[in-house]
Design a protein around this motif. Structure first.
Motif, short mmCIF file in Angstrom:
data_model
loop_
_atom_site.label_atom_id
_atom_site.label_comp_id
_atom_site.label_asym_id
_atom_site.label_seq_id
_atom_site.Cartn_x
_atom_site.Cartn_y
_atom_site.Cartn_z
N TYR A 33 -39.28 26.83 23.75
CA TYR A 33 -38.84 25.43 23.66
C TYR A 33 -39.42 24.64 24.83
CZ TYR A 33 -35.12 27.52 20.78
OH TYR A 33 -34.41 28.21 19.82
N TYR A 35 -38.51 21.06 26.92
CA TYR A 35 -37.54 20.01 27.16
C TYR A 35 -38.11 19.08 28.23
CZ TYR A 35 -33.93 22.99 24.94
OH TYR A 35 -33.20 23.76 24.07
N LEU A 43 -31.39 16.47 29.99
CA LEU A 43 -32.42 17.26 29.33
C LEU A 43 -32.53 16.87 27.87
CD1 LEU A 43 -31.52 19.91 31.52
CD2 LEU A 43 -33.47 20.64 30.19
N LEU A 91 -39.64 21.04 31.26
CA LEU A 91 -39.10 22.39 31.35
C LEU A 91 -39.42 23.16 30.08
CD1 LEU A 91 -35.68 21.29 32.78
CD2 LEU A 91 -37.18 22.90 33.94
N ARG A 103 -29.73 33.36 23.74
CA ARG A 103 -29.74 32.65 25.01
C ARG A 103 -31.13 32.14 25.34
NH1 ARG A 103 -25.95 36.35 24.60
NH2 ARG A 103 -24.11 36.41 25.92
N GLN A 104 -31.19 30.97 25.94
CA GLN A 104 -32.46 30.38 26.36
C GLN A 104 -32.58 30.48 27.88
OE1 GLN A 104 -33.31 26.50 24.71
NE2 GLN A 104 -32.43 27.05 22.73
N PHE A 105 -33.74 30.92 28.33
CA PHE A 105 -34.01 31.08 29.75
C PHE A 105 -35.11 30.12 30.15
CE2 PHE A 105 -31.39 34.79 30.33
CZ PHE A 105 -31.32 35.34 29.05
N PHE A 106 -34.85 29.38 31.23
CA PHE A 106 -35.74 28.29 31.62
C PHE A 106 -36.70 28.69 32.72
CE2 PHE A 106 -34.37 24.42 29.47
CZ PHE A 106 -33.18 24.85 28.90
N GLY A 107 -37.85 28.05 32.71
CA GLY A 107 -38.79 28.13 33.82
C GLY A 107 -38.44 27.12 34.89
N PRO A 108 -39.23 27.08 35.96
CA PRO A 108 -38.93 26.18 37.08
C PRO A 108 -39.32 24.73 36.82
CG PRO A 108 -40.90 27.43 37.54
CD PRO A 108 -40.36 27.98 36.25
N TYR B 36 -25.05 25.88 32.59
CA TYR B 36 -26.22 26.18 33.39
C TYR B 36 -26.00 25.61 34.79
CZ TYR B 36 -29.16 27.62 29.41
OH TYR B 36 -29.70 28.28 28.33
N GLY B 43 -35.45 25.24 37.93
CA GLY B 43 -35.05 25.18 36.53
C GLY B 43 -33.60 25.57 36.34
#
Lengths: 115, 113
Positions: A33, A35, A43, A91, A103-108, B36, B43
């Protein structure tokens, strides 16, 4: 294992230029994904990829925005003819599947500044 | 009316306080609820994940979902300066492949020592 990585971490560009942002998802994650996080806007979903299926582009704000995902892994978000309102943090998130509960895991993120 | 409402704060508390963060939503079809944590220039990091109604506890963190009131909460016990961050609630429809997360705008928390 490695998390989601994004590059560049920061990008400053002039209005009217094109930019490319890159995302490397977690290995084995099939869903990806993009965002956008703007000041005061929170977001916002842009685009979604699942495997080799056609992407869900319903969140893209204009036709200046496009994205592709090669080989079901790395993704590139391209913004053409950038405008100042495109300034935001972009993101990327990956997920082990497209199931609603995954679950979604985000980058920096990539911080884009359009002058 | 926004789909997800979250008070942006800022919220300032002393170390050791109990913190309560909340979101309300309008779409009764949401089934997955997440919190979150996002540190400055980082992030979002998944903190808590709940399916449907009920409570979930993980260490100092407790997530509550009240679907009848369309209201979710995150409680932080014995807050620490390292908890200073922006907390984002997020939710998602059930059983619909690929649906994106819908986020609140985030609450900024500052815990002073």
């Amino acid at each position: 294992g490695a998390g989601v990585s994004q590059s560049p971490s920061n990008k400053v560009t002039e209005k009217g230029k094109d930019v490319e942002l890159r995302c490397d998802p977690i290995s084995g994650h099939t869903a990806l994904y993009w965002y956008r996080q703007s000041l005061g806007q929170g977001l916002e979903f842009l685009i979604y990829f699942q495997g080799n299926s056609a992407p869900d582009k319903s969140g893209l704000p204009s036709d200046r925005f496009s994205a592709e995902r090669t080989g079901g892994s790395v993704s590139t978000l391209t913004i053409q003819r950038t405008q100042q309102e495109d300034s935001a943090v972009y993101l990327c998130a990956s997920s082990p599947s497209a199931h609603g509960g995954a679950r979604q895991f985000f980058g920096p993120g990539t911080r884009l500044t359009v002058l | 009316q926004k789909e997800v409402e979250q008070d942006p704060g800022p919220l300032s508390v002393p170390e050791g306080a109990i913190v309560s963060l909340n979101c309300t939503y309008s779409n009764s079809a949401f089934q997955y609820f997440m919190w979150y944590r996002q540190y400055s220039r980082k992030g979002p990091e998944l903190l808590m994940y709940t399916y449907s109604s009920g409570n979930k506890e993980d260490g100092r963190f407790t997530a509550q979902v009240d679907k009848s009131s369309k209201y979710i909460s995150l409680f932080i016990r014995d807050s620490q300066p390292s908890d200073s961050a922006t907390y984002l609630c997020a939710m998602r429809l059930a059983n619909q492949a690929g649906t994106a997360l819908i986020f609140g705008k985030g609450t900024t928390l500052s815990v002073s020592s």
